[in-house]
Design a protein around this motif. Structure first.
Motif, PDB file in Angstrom:
ATOM      1  N   TYR A 291       0.840  -1.203   0.000  1.00 49.28           N
ATOM      2  CA  TYR A 291       0.000   0.000   0.000  1.00 49.28           C
ATOM      3  C   TYR A 291       0.877   1.256   0.000  1.00 49.28           C
ATOM      4  O   TYR A 291       0.582   2.241  -0.693  1.00 49.28           O
ATOM      5  N   GLY A 292       1.958   1.205   0.759  1.00 49.09           N
ATOM      6  CA  GLY A 292       2.872   2.350   0.792  1.00 49.09           C
ATOM      7  C   GLY A 292       3.473   2.640  -0.565  1.00 49.09           C
ATOM      8  O   GLY A 292       3.554   3.790  -0.993  1.00 49.09           O
ATOM      9  N   PHE A 293       3.887   1.585  -1.264  1.00 50.63           N
ATOM     10  CA  PHE A 293       4.460   1.758  -2.603  1.00 50.63           C
ATOM     11  C   PHE A 293       3.413   2.293  -3.584  1.00 50.63           C
ATOM     12  O   PHE A 293       3.697   3.188  -4.380  1.00 50.63           O
ATOM     13  N   LEU A 294       2.207   1.733  -3.518  1.00 47.70           N
ATOM     14  CA  LEU A 294       1.183   2.108  -4.493  1.00 47.70           C
ATOM     15  C   LEU A 294       0.663   3.529  -4.270  1.00 47.70           C
ATOM     16  O   LEU A 294       0.388   4.243  -5.226  1.00 47.70           O
TER      17      LEU A 294
ATOM     18  N   GLU B  72       4.089   6.443   3.642  1.00 42.06           N
ATOM     19  CA  GLU B  72       5.142   5.820   4.427  1.00 42.06           C
ATOM     20  C   GLU B  72       4.727   4.399   4.818  1.00 42.06           C
ATOM     21  O   GLU B  72       3.771   4.217   5.570  1.00 42.06           O
ATOM     22  N   PRO B  73       5.426   3.374   4.330  1.00 37.78           N
ATOM     23  CA  PRO B  73       5.049   2.002   4.717  1.00 37.78           C
ATOM     24  C   PRO B  73       5.116   1.795   6.232  1.00 37.78           C
ATOM     25  O   PRO B  73       4.301   1.061   6.798  1.00 37.78           O
TER      26      PRO B  73
ATOM     27  N   GLY C  20       9.651   1.442  -7.713  1.00 35.74           N
ATOM     28  CA  GLY C  20       9.526   1.531  -9.172  1.00 35.74           C
ATOM     29  C   GLY C  20       9.242   0.182  -9.798  1.00 35.74           C
ATOM     30  O   GLY C  20       8.364   0.043 -10.658  1.00 35.74           O
ATOM     31  N   VAL C  21       9.970  -0.842  -9.347  1.00 42.18           N
ATOM     32  CA  VAL C  21       9.762  -2.200  -9.877  1.00 42.18           C
ATOM     33  C   VAL C  21       8.366  -2.697  -9.517  1.00 42.18           C
ATOM     34  O   VAL C  21       7.642  -3.261 -10.355  1.00 42.18           O
ATOM     35  N   PHE C  22       7.967  -2.457  -8.277  1.00 41.83           N
ATOM     36  CA  PHE C  22       6.651  -2.908  -7.816  1.00 41.83           C
ATOM     37  C   PHE C  22       5.538  -2.257  -8.639  1.00 41.83           C
ATOM     38  O   PHE C  22       4.583  -2.923  -9.055  1.00 41.83           O
ATOM     39  N   LEU C  23       5.678  -0.956  -8.884  1.00 42.44           N
ATOM     40  CA  LEU C  23       4.647  -0.244  -9.663  1.00 42.44           C
ATOM     41  C   LEU C  23       4.581  -0.771 -11.092  1.00 42.44           C
ATOM     42  O   LEU C  23       3.517  -0.870 -11.687  1.00 42.44           O
ATOM     43  N   ARG C  24       5.764  -1.111 -11.619  1.00 39.98           N
ATOM     44  CA  ARG C  24       5.792  -1.628 -12.988  1.00 39.98           C
ATOM     45  C   ARG C  24       5.104  -2.995 -13.056  1.00 39.98           C
ATOM     46  O   ARG C  24       4.366  -3.289 -13.990  1.00 39.98           O
ATOM     47  N   ILE C  25       5.341  -3.821 -12.041  1.00 39.98           N
ATOM     48  CA  ILE C  25       4.750  -5.165 -12.029  1.00 39.98           C
ATOM     49  C   ILE C  25       3.235  -5.095 -11.855  1.00 39.98           C
ATOM     50  O   ILE C  25       2.484  -5.843 -12.482  1.00 39.98           O
ATOM     51  N   THR C  26       2.791  -4.185 -11.000  1.00 42.51           N
ATOM     52  CA  THR C  26       1.359  -4.149 -10.688  1.00 42.51           C
ATOM     53  C   THR C  26       0.531  -3.323 -11.677  1.00 42.51           C
ATOM     54  O   THR C  26      -0.695  -3.392 -11.639  1.00 42.51           O
ATOM     55  N   SER C  27       1.203  -2.565 -12.548  1.00 35.59           N
ATOM     56  CA  SER C  27       0.434  -1.675 -13.439  1.00 35.59           C
ATOM     57  C   SER C  27      -0.543  -2.413 -14.357  1.00 35.59           C
ATOM     58  O   SER C  27      -1.646  -1.894 -14.605  1.00 35.59           O
ATOM     59  N   PRO C  28      -0.223  -3.626 -14.873  1.00 39.28           N
ATOM     60  CA  PRO C  28      -1.232  -4.309 -15.696  1.00 39.28           C
ATOM     61  C   PRO C  28      -2.508  -4.631 -14.914  1.00 39.28           C
ATOM     62  O   PRO C  28      -3.614  -4.516 -15.445  1.00 39.28           O
ATOM     63  N   VAL C  29      -2.335  -5.037 -13.654  1.00 44.02           N
ATOM     64  CA  VAL C  29      -3.516  -5.347 -12.831  1.00 44.02           C
ATOM     65  C   VAL C  29      -4.336  -4.076 -12.610  1.00 44.02           C
ATOM     66  O   VAL C  29      -5.571  -4.098 -12.687  1.00 44.02           O
ATOM     67  N   GLU C  30      -3.636  -2.971 -12.363  1.00 43.41           N
ATOM     68  CA  GLU C  30      -4.332  -1.696 -12.161  1.00 43.41           C
ATOM     69  C   GLU C  30      -5.114  -1.311 -13.415  1.00 43.41           C
ATOM     70  O   GLU C  30      -6.252  -0.841 -13.324  1.00 43.41           O
ATOM     71  N   SER C  31      -4.491  -1.528 -14.576  1.00 44.17           N
ATOM     72  CA  SER C  31      -5.162  -1.167 -15.828  1.00 44.17           C
ATOM     73  C   SER C  31      -6.442  -1.969 -15.997  1.00 44.17           C
ATOM     74  O   SER C  31      -7.481  -1.433 -16.395  1.00 44.17           O
TER      75      SER C  31
ATOM     76  N   SER D 174      13.061   3.509  -3.090  1.00 38.77           N
ATOM     77  CA  SER D 174      12.555   4.007  -4.385  1.00 38.77           C
ATOM     78  C   SER D 174      12.722   3.021  -5.546  1.00 38.77           C
ATOM     79  O   SER D 174      11.786   2.824  -6.326  1.00 38.77           O
ATOM     80  N   PRO D 175      13.908   2.371  -5.704  1.00 43.46           N
ATOM     81  CA  PRO D 175      14.032   1.409  -6.809  1.00 43.46           C
ATOM     82  C   PRO D 175      13.038   0.251  -6.688  1.00 43.46           C
ATOM     83  O   PRO D 175      12.449  -0.175  -7.685  1.00 43.46           O
ATOM     84  N   PHE D 176      12.852  -0.232  -5.451  1.00 46.27           N
ATOM     85  CA  PHE D 176      11.889  -1.325  -5.251  1.00 46.27           C
ATOM     86  C   PHE D 176      10.475  -0.866  -5.561  1.00 46.27           C
ATOM     87  O   PHE D 176       9.679  -1.602  -6.137  1.00 46.27           O
TER      88      PHE D 176
END
Lengths: 174, 275
Positions: A61-64, A68-69, B35-46, B31-33
């Motif tokens: 949730y924090g990332f999305l 702050e997680p 970015g990767v997480f957002l990239r992985i989850t973006s198809p599900v969000e779409s 931040s790098p993690f």
């Protein structure tokens, strides 16, 4: 396998929280689907799963939401100890009432913590405003959603579980 | 304490983890993690967006109220466009009258560049209003860039950027403050987000009337001057009051916007004001 499924469900709930929940606001607030998932996981699954999935939920949730997680983790932290307390203190409540109380109390704490974080960031808030516009509508919305989920789950044959850890803590029932 | 029995080590671990996450977030390790997480989850969000946005739209437009709302949406768009045009004309008229500095700013606006983006999800609560857009550092987005509606009304500011997406704090967020002025009169103050995603014009003195256009003042270097924000909706207080209570109706329906423009030519000055 069950633990893996629980983690996947938690991540999905976090995505749902930022994607779908804001589309259906009521009284200015959105339901906390992520917290509901953790509560249902605890009430119908096992505390062990919730112990692992709570930090997963906070980070996801924090990332999305770019929150702050650590703050989210603290927000959801009372869930398990509170459930355990209500069972251990032998409060005369049935399973639904205990689950609802855990959800409402943890949800209120989480929303209060998020408001406090906003206030620290420069927002203006009065206690009355927070109570009327954040805590009460949020609790009502969460409880309404729990009722919509709880009854079908019981009808499907899912039995309510305890929120207490056995002696030996996390490893006792693995 | 009974409440911590058997969970005490877990609670202690989680508090420790929370502190670690807070520290890691502050130094940017996460931040790098992210970015990767957002990239992985973006198809599900779409997929979720594709399924539930129409449902939400249908529900909100149900019945006769829906027809009126559609008409209202259309009129709001037209109104916003016309107000922005009026604002620009008034701005130009002022500049022509002899404000050389303002004139130079207006000339600078000719090189305005935008990147279009879709809002993929939002984090909305009575005190928070942050959206995520599907453009990131790979598209030239930087922290501090200004985000406007498709018609040019100010919507917010980029607060964090990953490779493929960015987070935008909307002006209705309670942590958002924009230095602003009334178009024409020059009465200046601050537009702040209020609980339940409203806007207030604070610390403004002078003759303020309902319907007055509010634009960015450009003070502090956080926002360019002259961007439309909205219009004065209500003014309460007496003539004895030093500051009147002024609420602002945003020029754009911020809560239901699906597309935005990021102004990539404007890099804010790092003065720590007006943001």
């Amino acid at each position: 396998m069950k633990m893996f499924s629980a983690i996947v469900a938690t991540v999905f709930a976090a995505i749902w929280q930022v994607t779908v929940a804001p589309l259906f606001p009521a009284w200015g607030v959105t339901f906390d689907f992520l917290l509901l998932t953790l509560v249902v996981m605890t009430a119908f699954g096992s505390p062990q799963r919730a112990m692992v999935c709570t930090p997963v939920a906070a980070v996801a949730y924090g990332f999305l939401a770019n929150r702050e997680p650590g703050l989210i983790l603290l927000a959801y932290l009372p869930l398990l100890p509170l459930g355990f307390y209500l069972e251990g203190a032998r409060v005369p409540l049935n399973h639904y009432a205990r689950t609802a109380l855990v959800l409402a109390a943890t949800g209120a704490w989480a929303r209060l913590l998020f408001v406090l974080a906003s206030v620290v960031g420069g927002a203006d808030a009065t206690p009355g405003l927070v109570l009327v516009h954040v805590i009460l509508p949020g609790a009502f919305l969460d409880l309404a959603l729990l009722s919509m989920v709880y009854v079908p789950l019981r009808l499907l044959g899912w039995s309510g579980q305890g929120m207490s850890l056995s002696r030996g803590g996390y490893y006792s029932s693995l | 304490m009974l409440i911590f029995q058997r969970y005490q080590w877990w609670v202690a671990s989680m508090i420790g983890l929370a502190l670690f996450l807070a520290l890691a977030g502050q130094v940017g390790v996460l931040s790098p993690f992210q970015g990767v997480f957002l990239r992985i989850t973006s198809p599900v969000e779409s997929v979720l967006n594709g399924v539930f946005r129409p449902v939400a739209s249908v529900l909100s437009n149900a019945g006769e109220i829906g027809d009126l709302r559609d008409e209202n949406d259309r009129l709001r768009l037209e109104n916003e466009e016309l107000r922005n045009q009026v604002g620009e004309l008034q701005q130009n008229a002022e500049d022509i009258k002899g404000l050389r500095d303002a004139l130079s700013l207006t000339q600078g606006d000719q090189s305005v560049q935008y990147v279009a983006a879709d809002i993929v999800h939002r984090d909305a609560s009575p005190f928070t209003d942050v959206v995520t857009i599907n453009r990131g550092s790979g598209d030239g987005i930087q922290v501090g860039m200004v985000v406007v509606s498709t018609k040019g009304t100010l919507m917010g500011k980029v607060t964090k950027v990953t490779a493929t997406s960015s987070f935008v704090r909307l002006i209705t967020d309670t942590q958002s403050t924009v230095s602003a002025e009334i178009l024409g009169t020059g009465a200046d103050g601050s537009v702040k987000g209020t609980p339940n995603r409203g806007l207030a014009f604070e610390l403004a003195q002078g003759d303020i009337q309902v319907g007055d256009q509010i634009v960015t003042a450009g003070l502090g270097g956080g926002y360019p001057r002259g961007l439309p924000i909205g219009r004065v909706a209500t003014v309460t207080g007496t003539s004895q009051d030093l500051y009147k209570k002024v609420t602002v109706e945003p020029g754009v329906r911020i809560g239901t916007a699906e597309n935005v423009l990021v102004r990539t030519d404007f890099i804010p000055e790092s003065l720590g004001l007006g943001d």
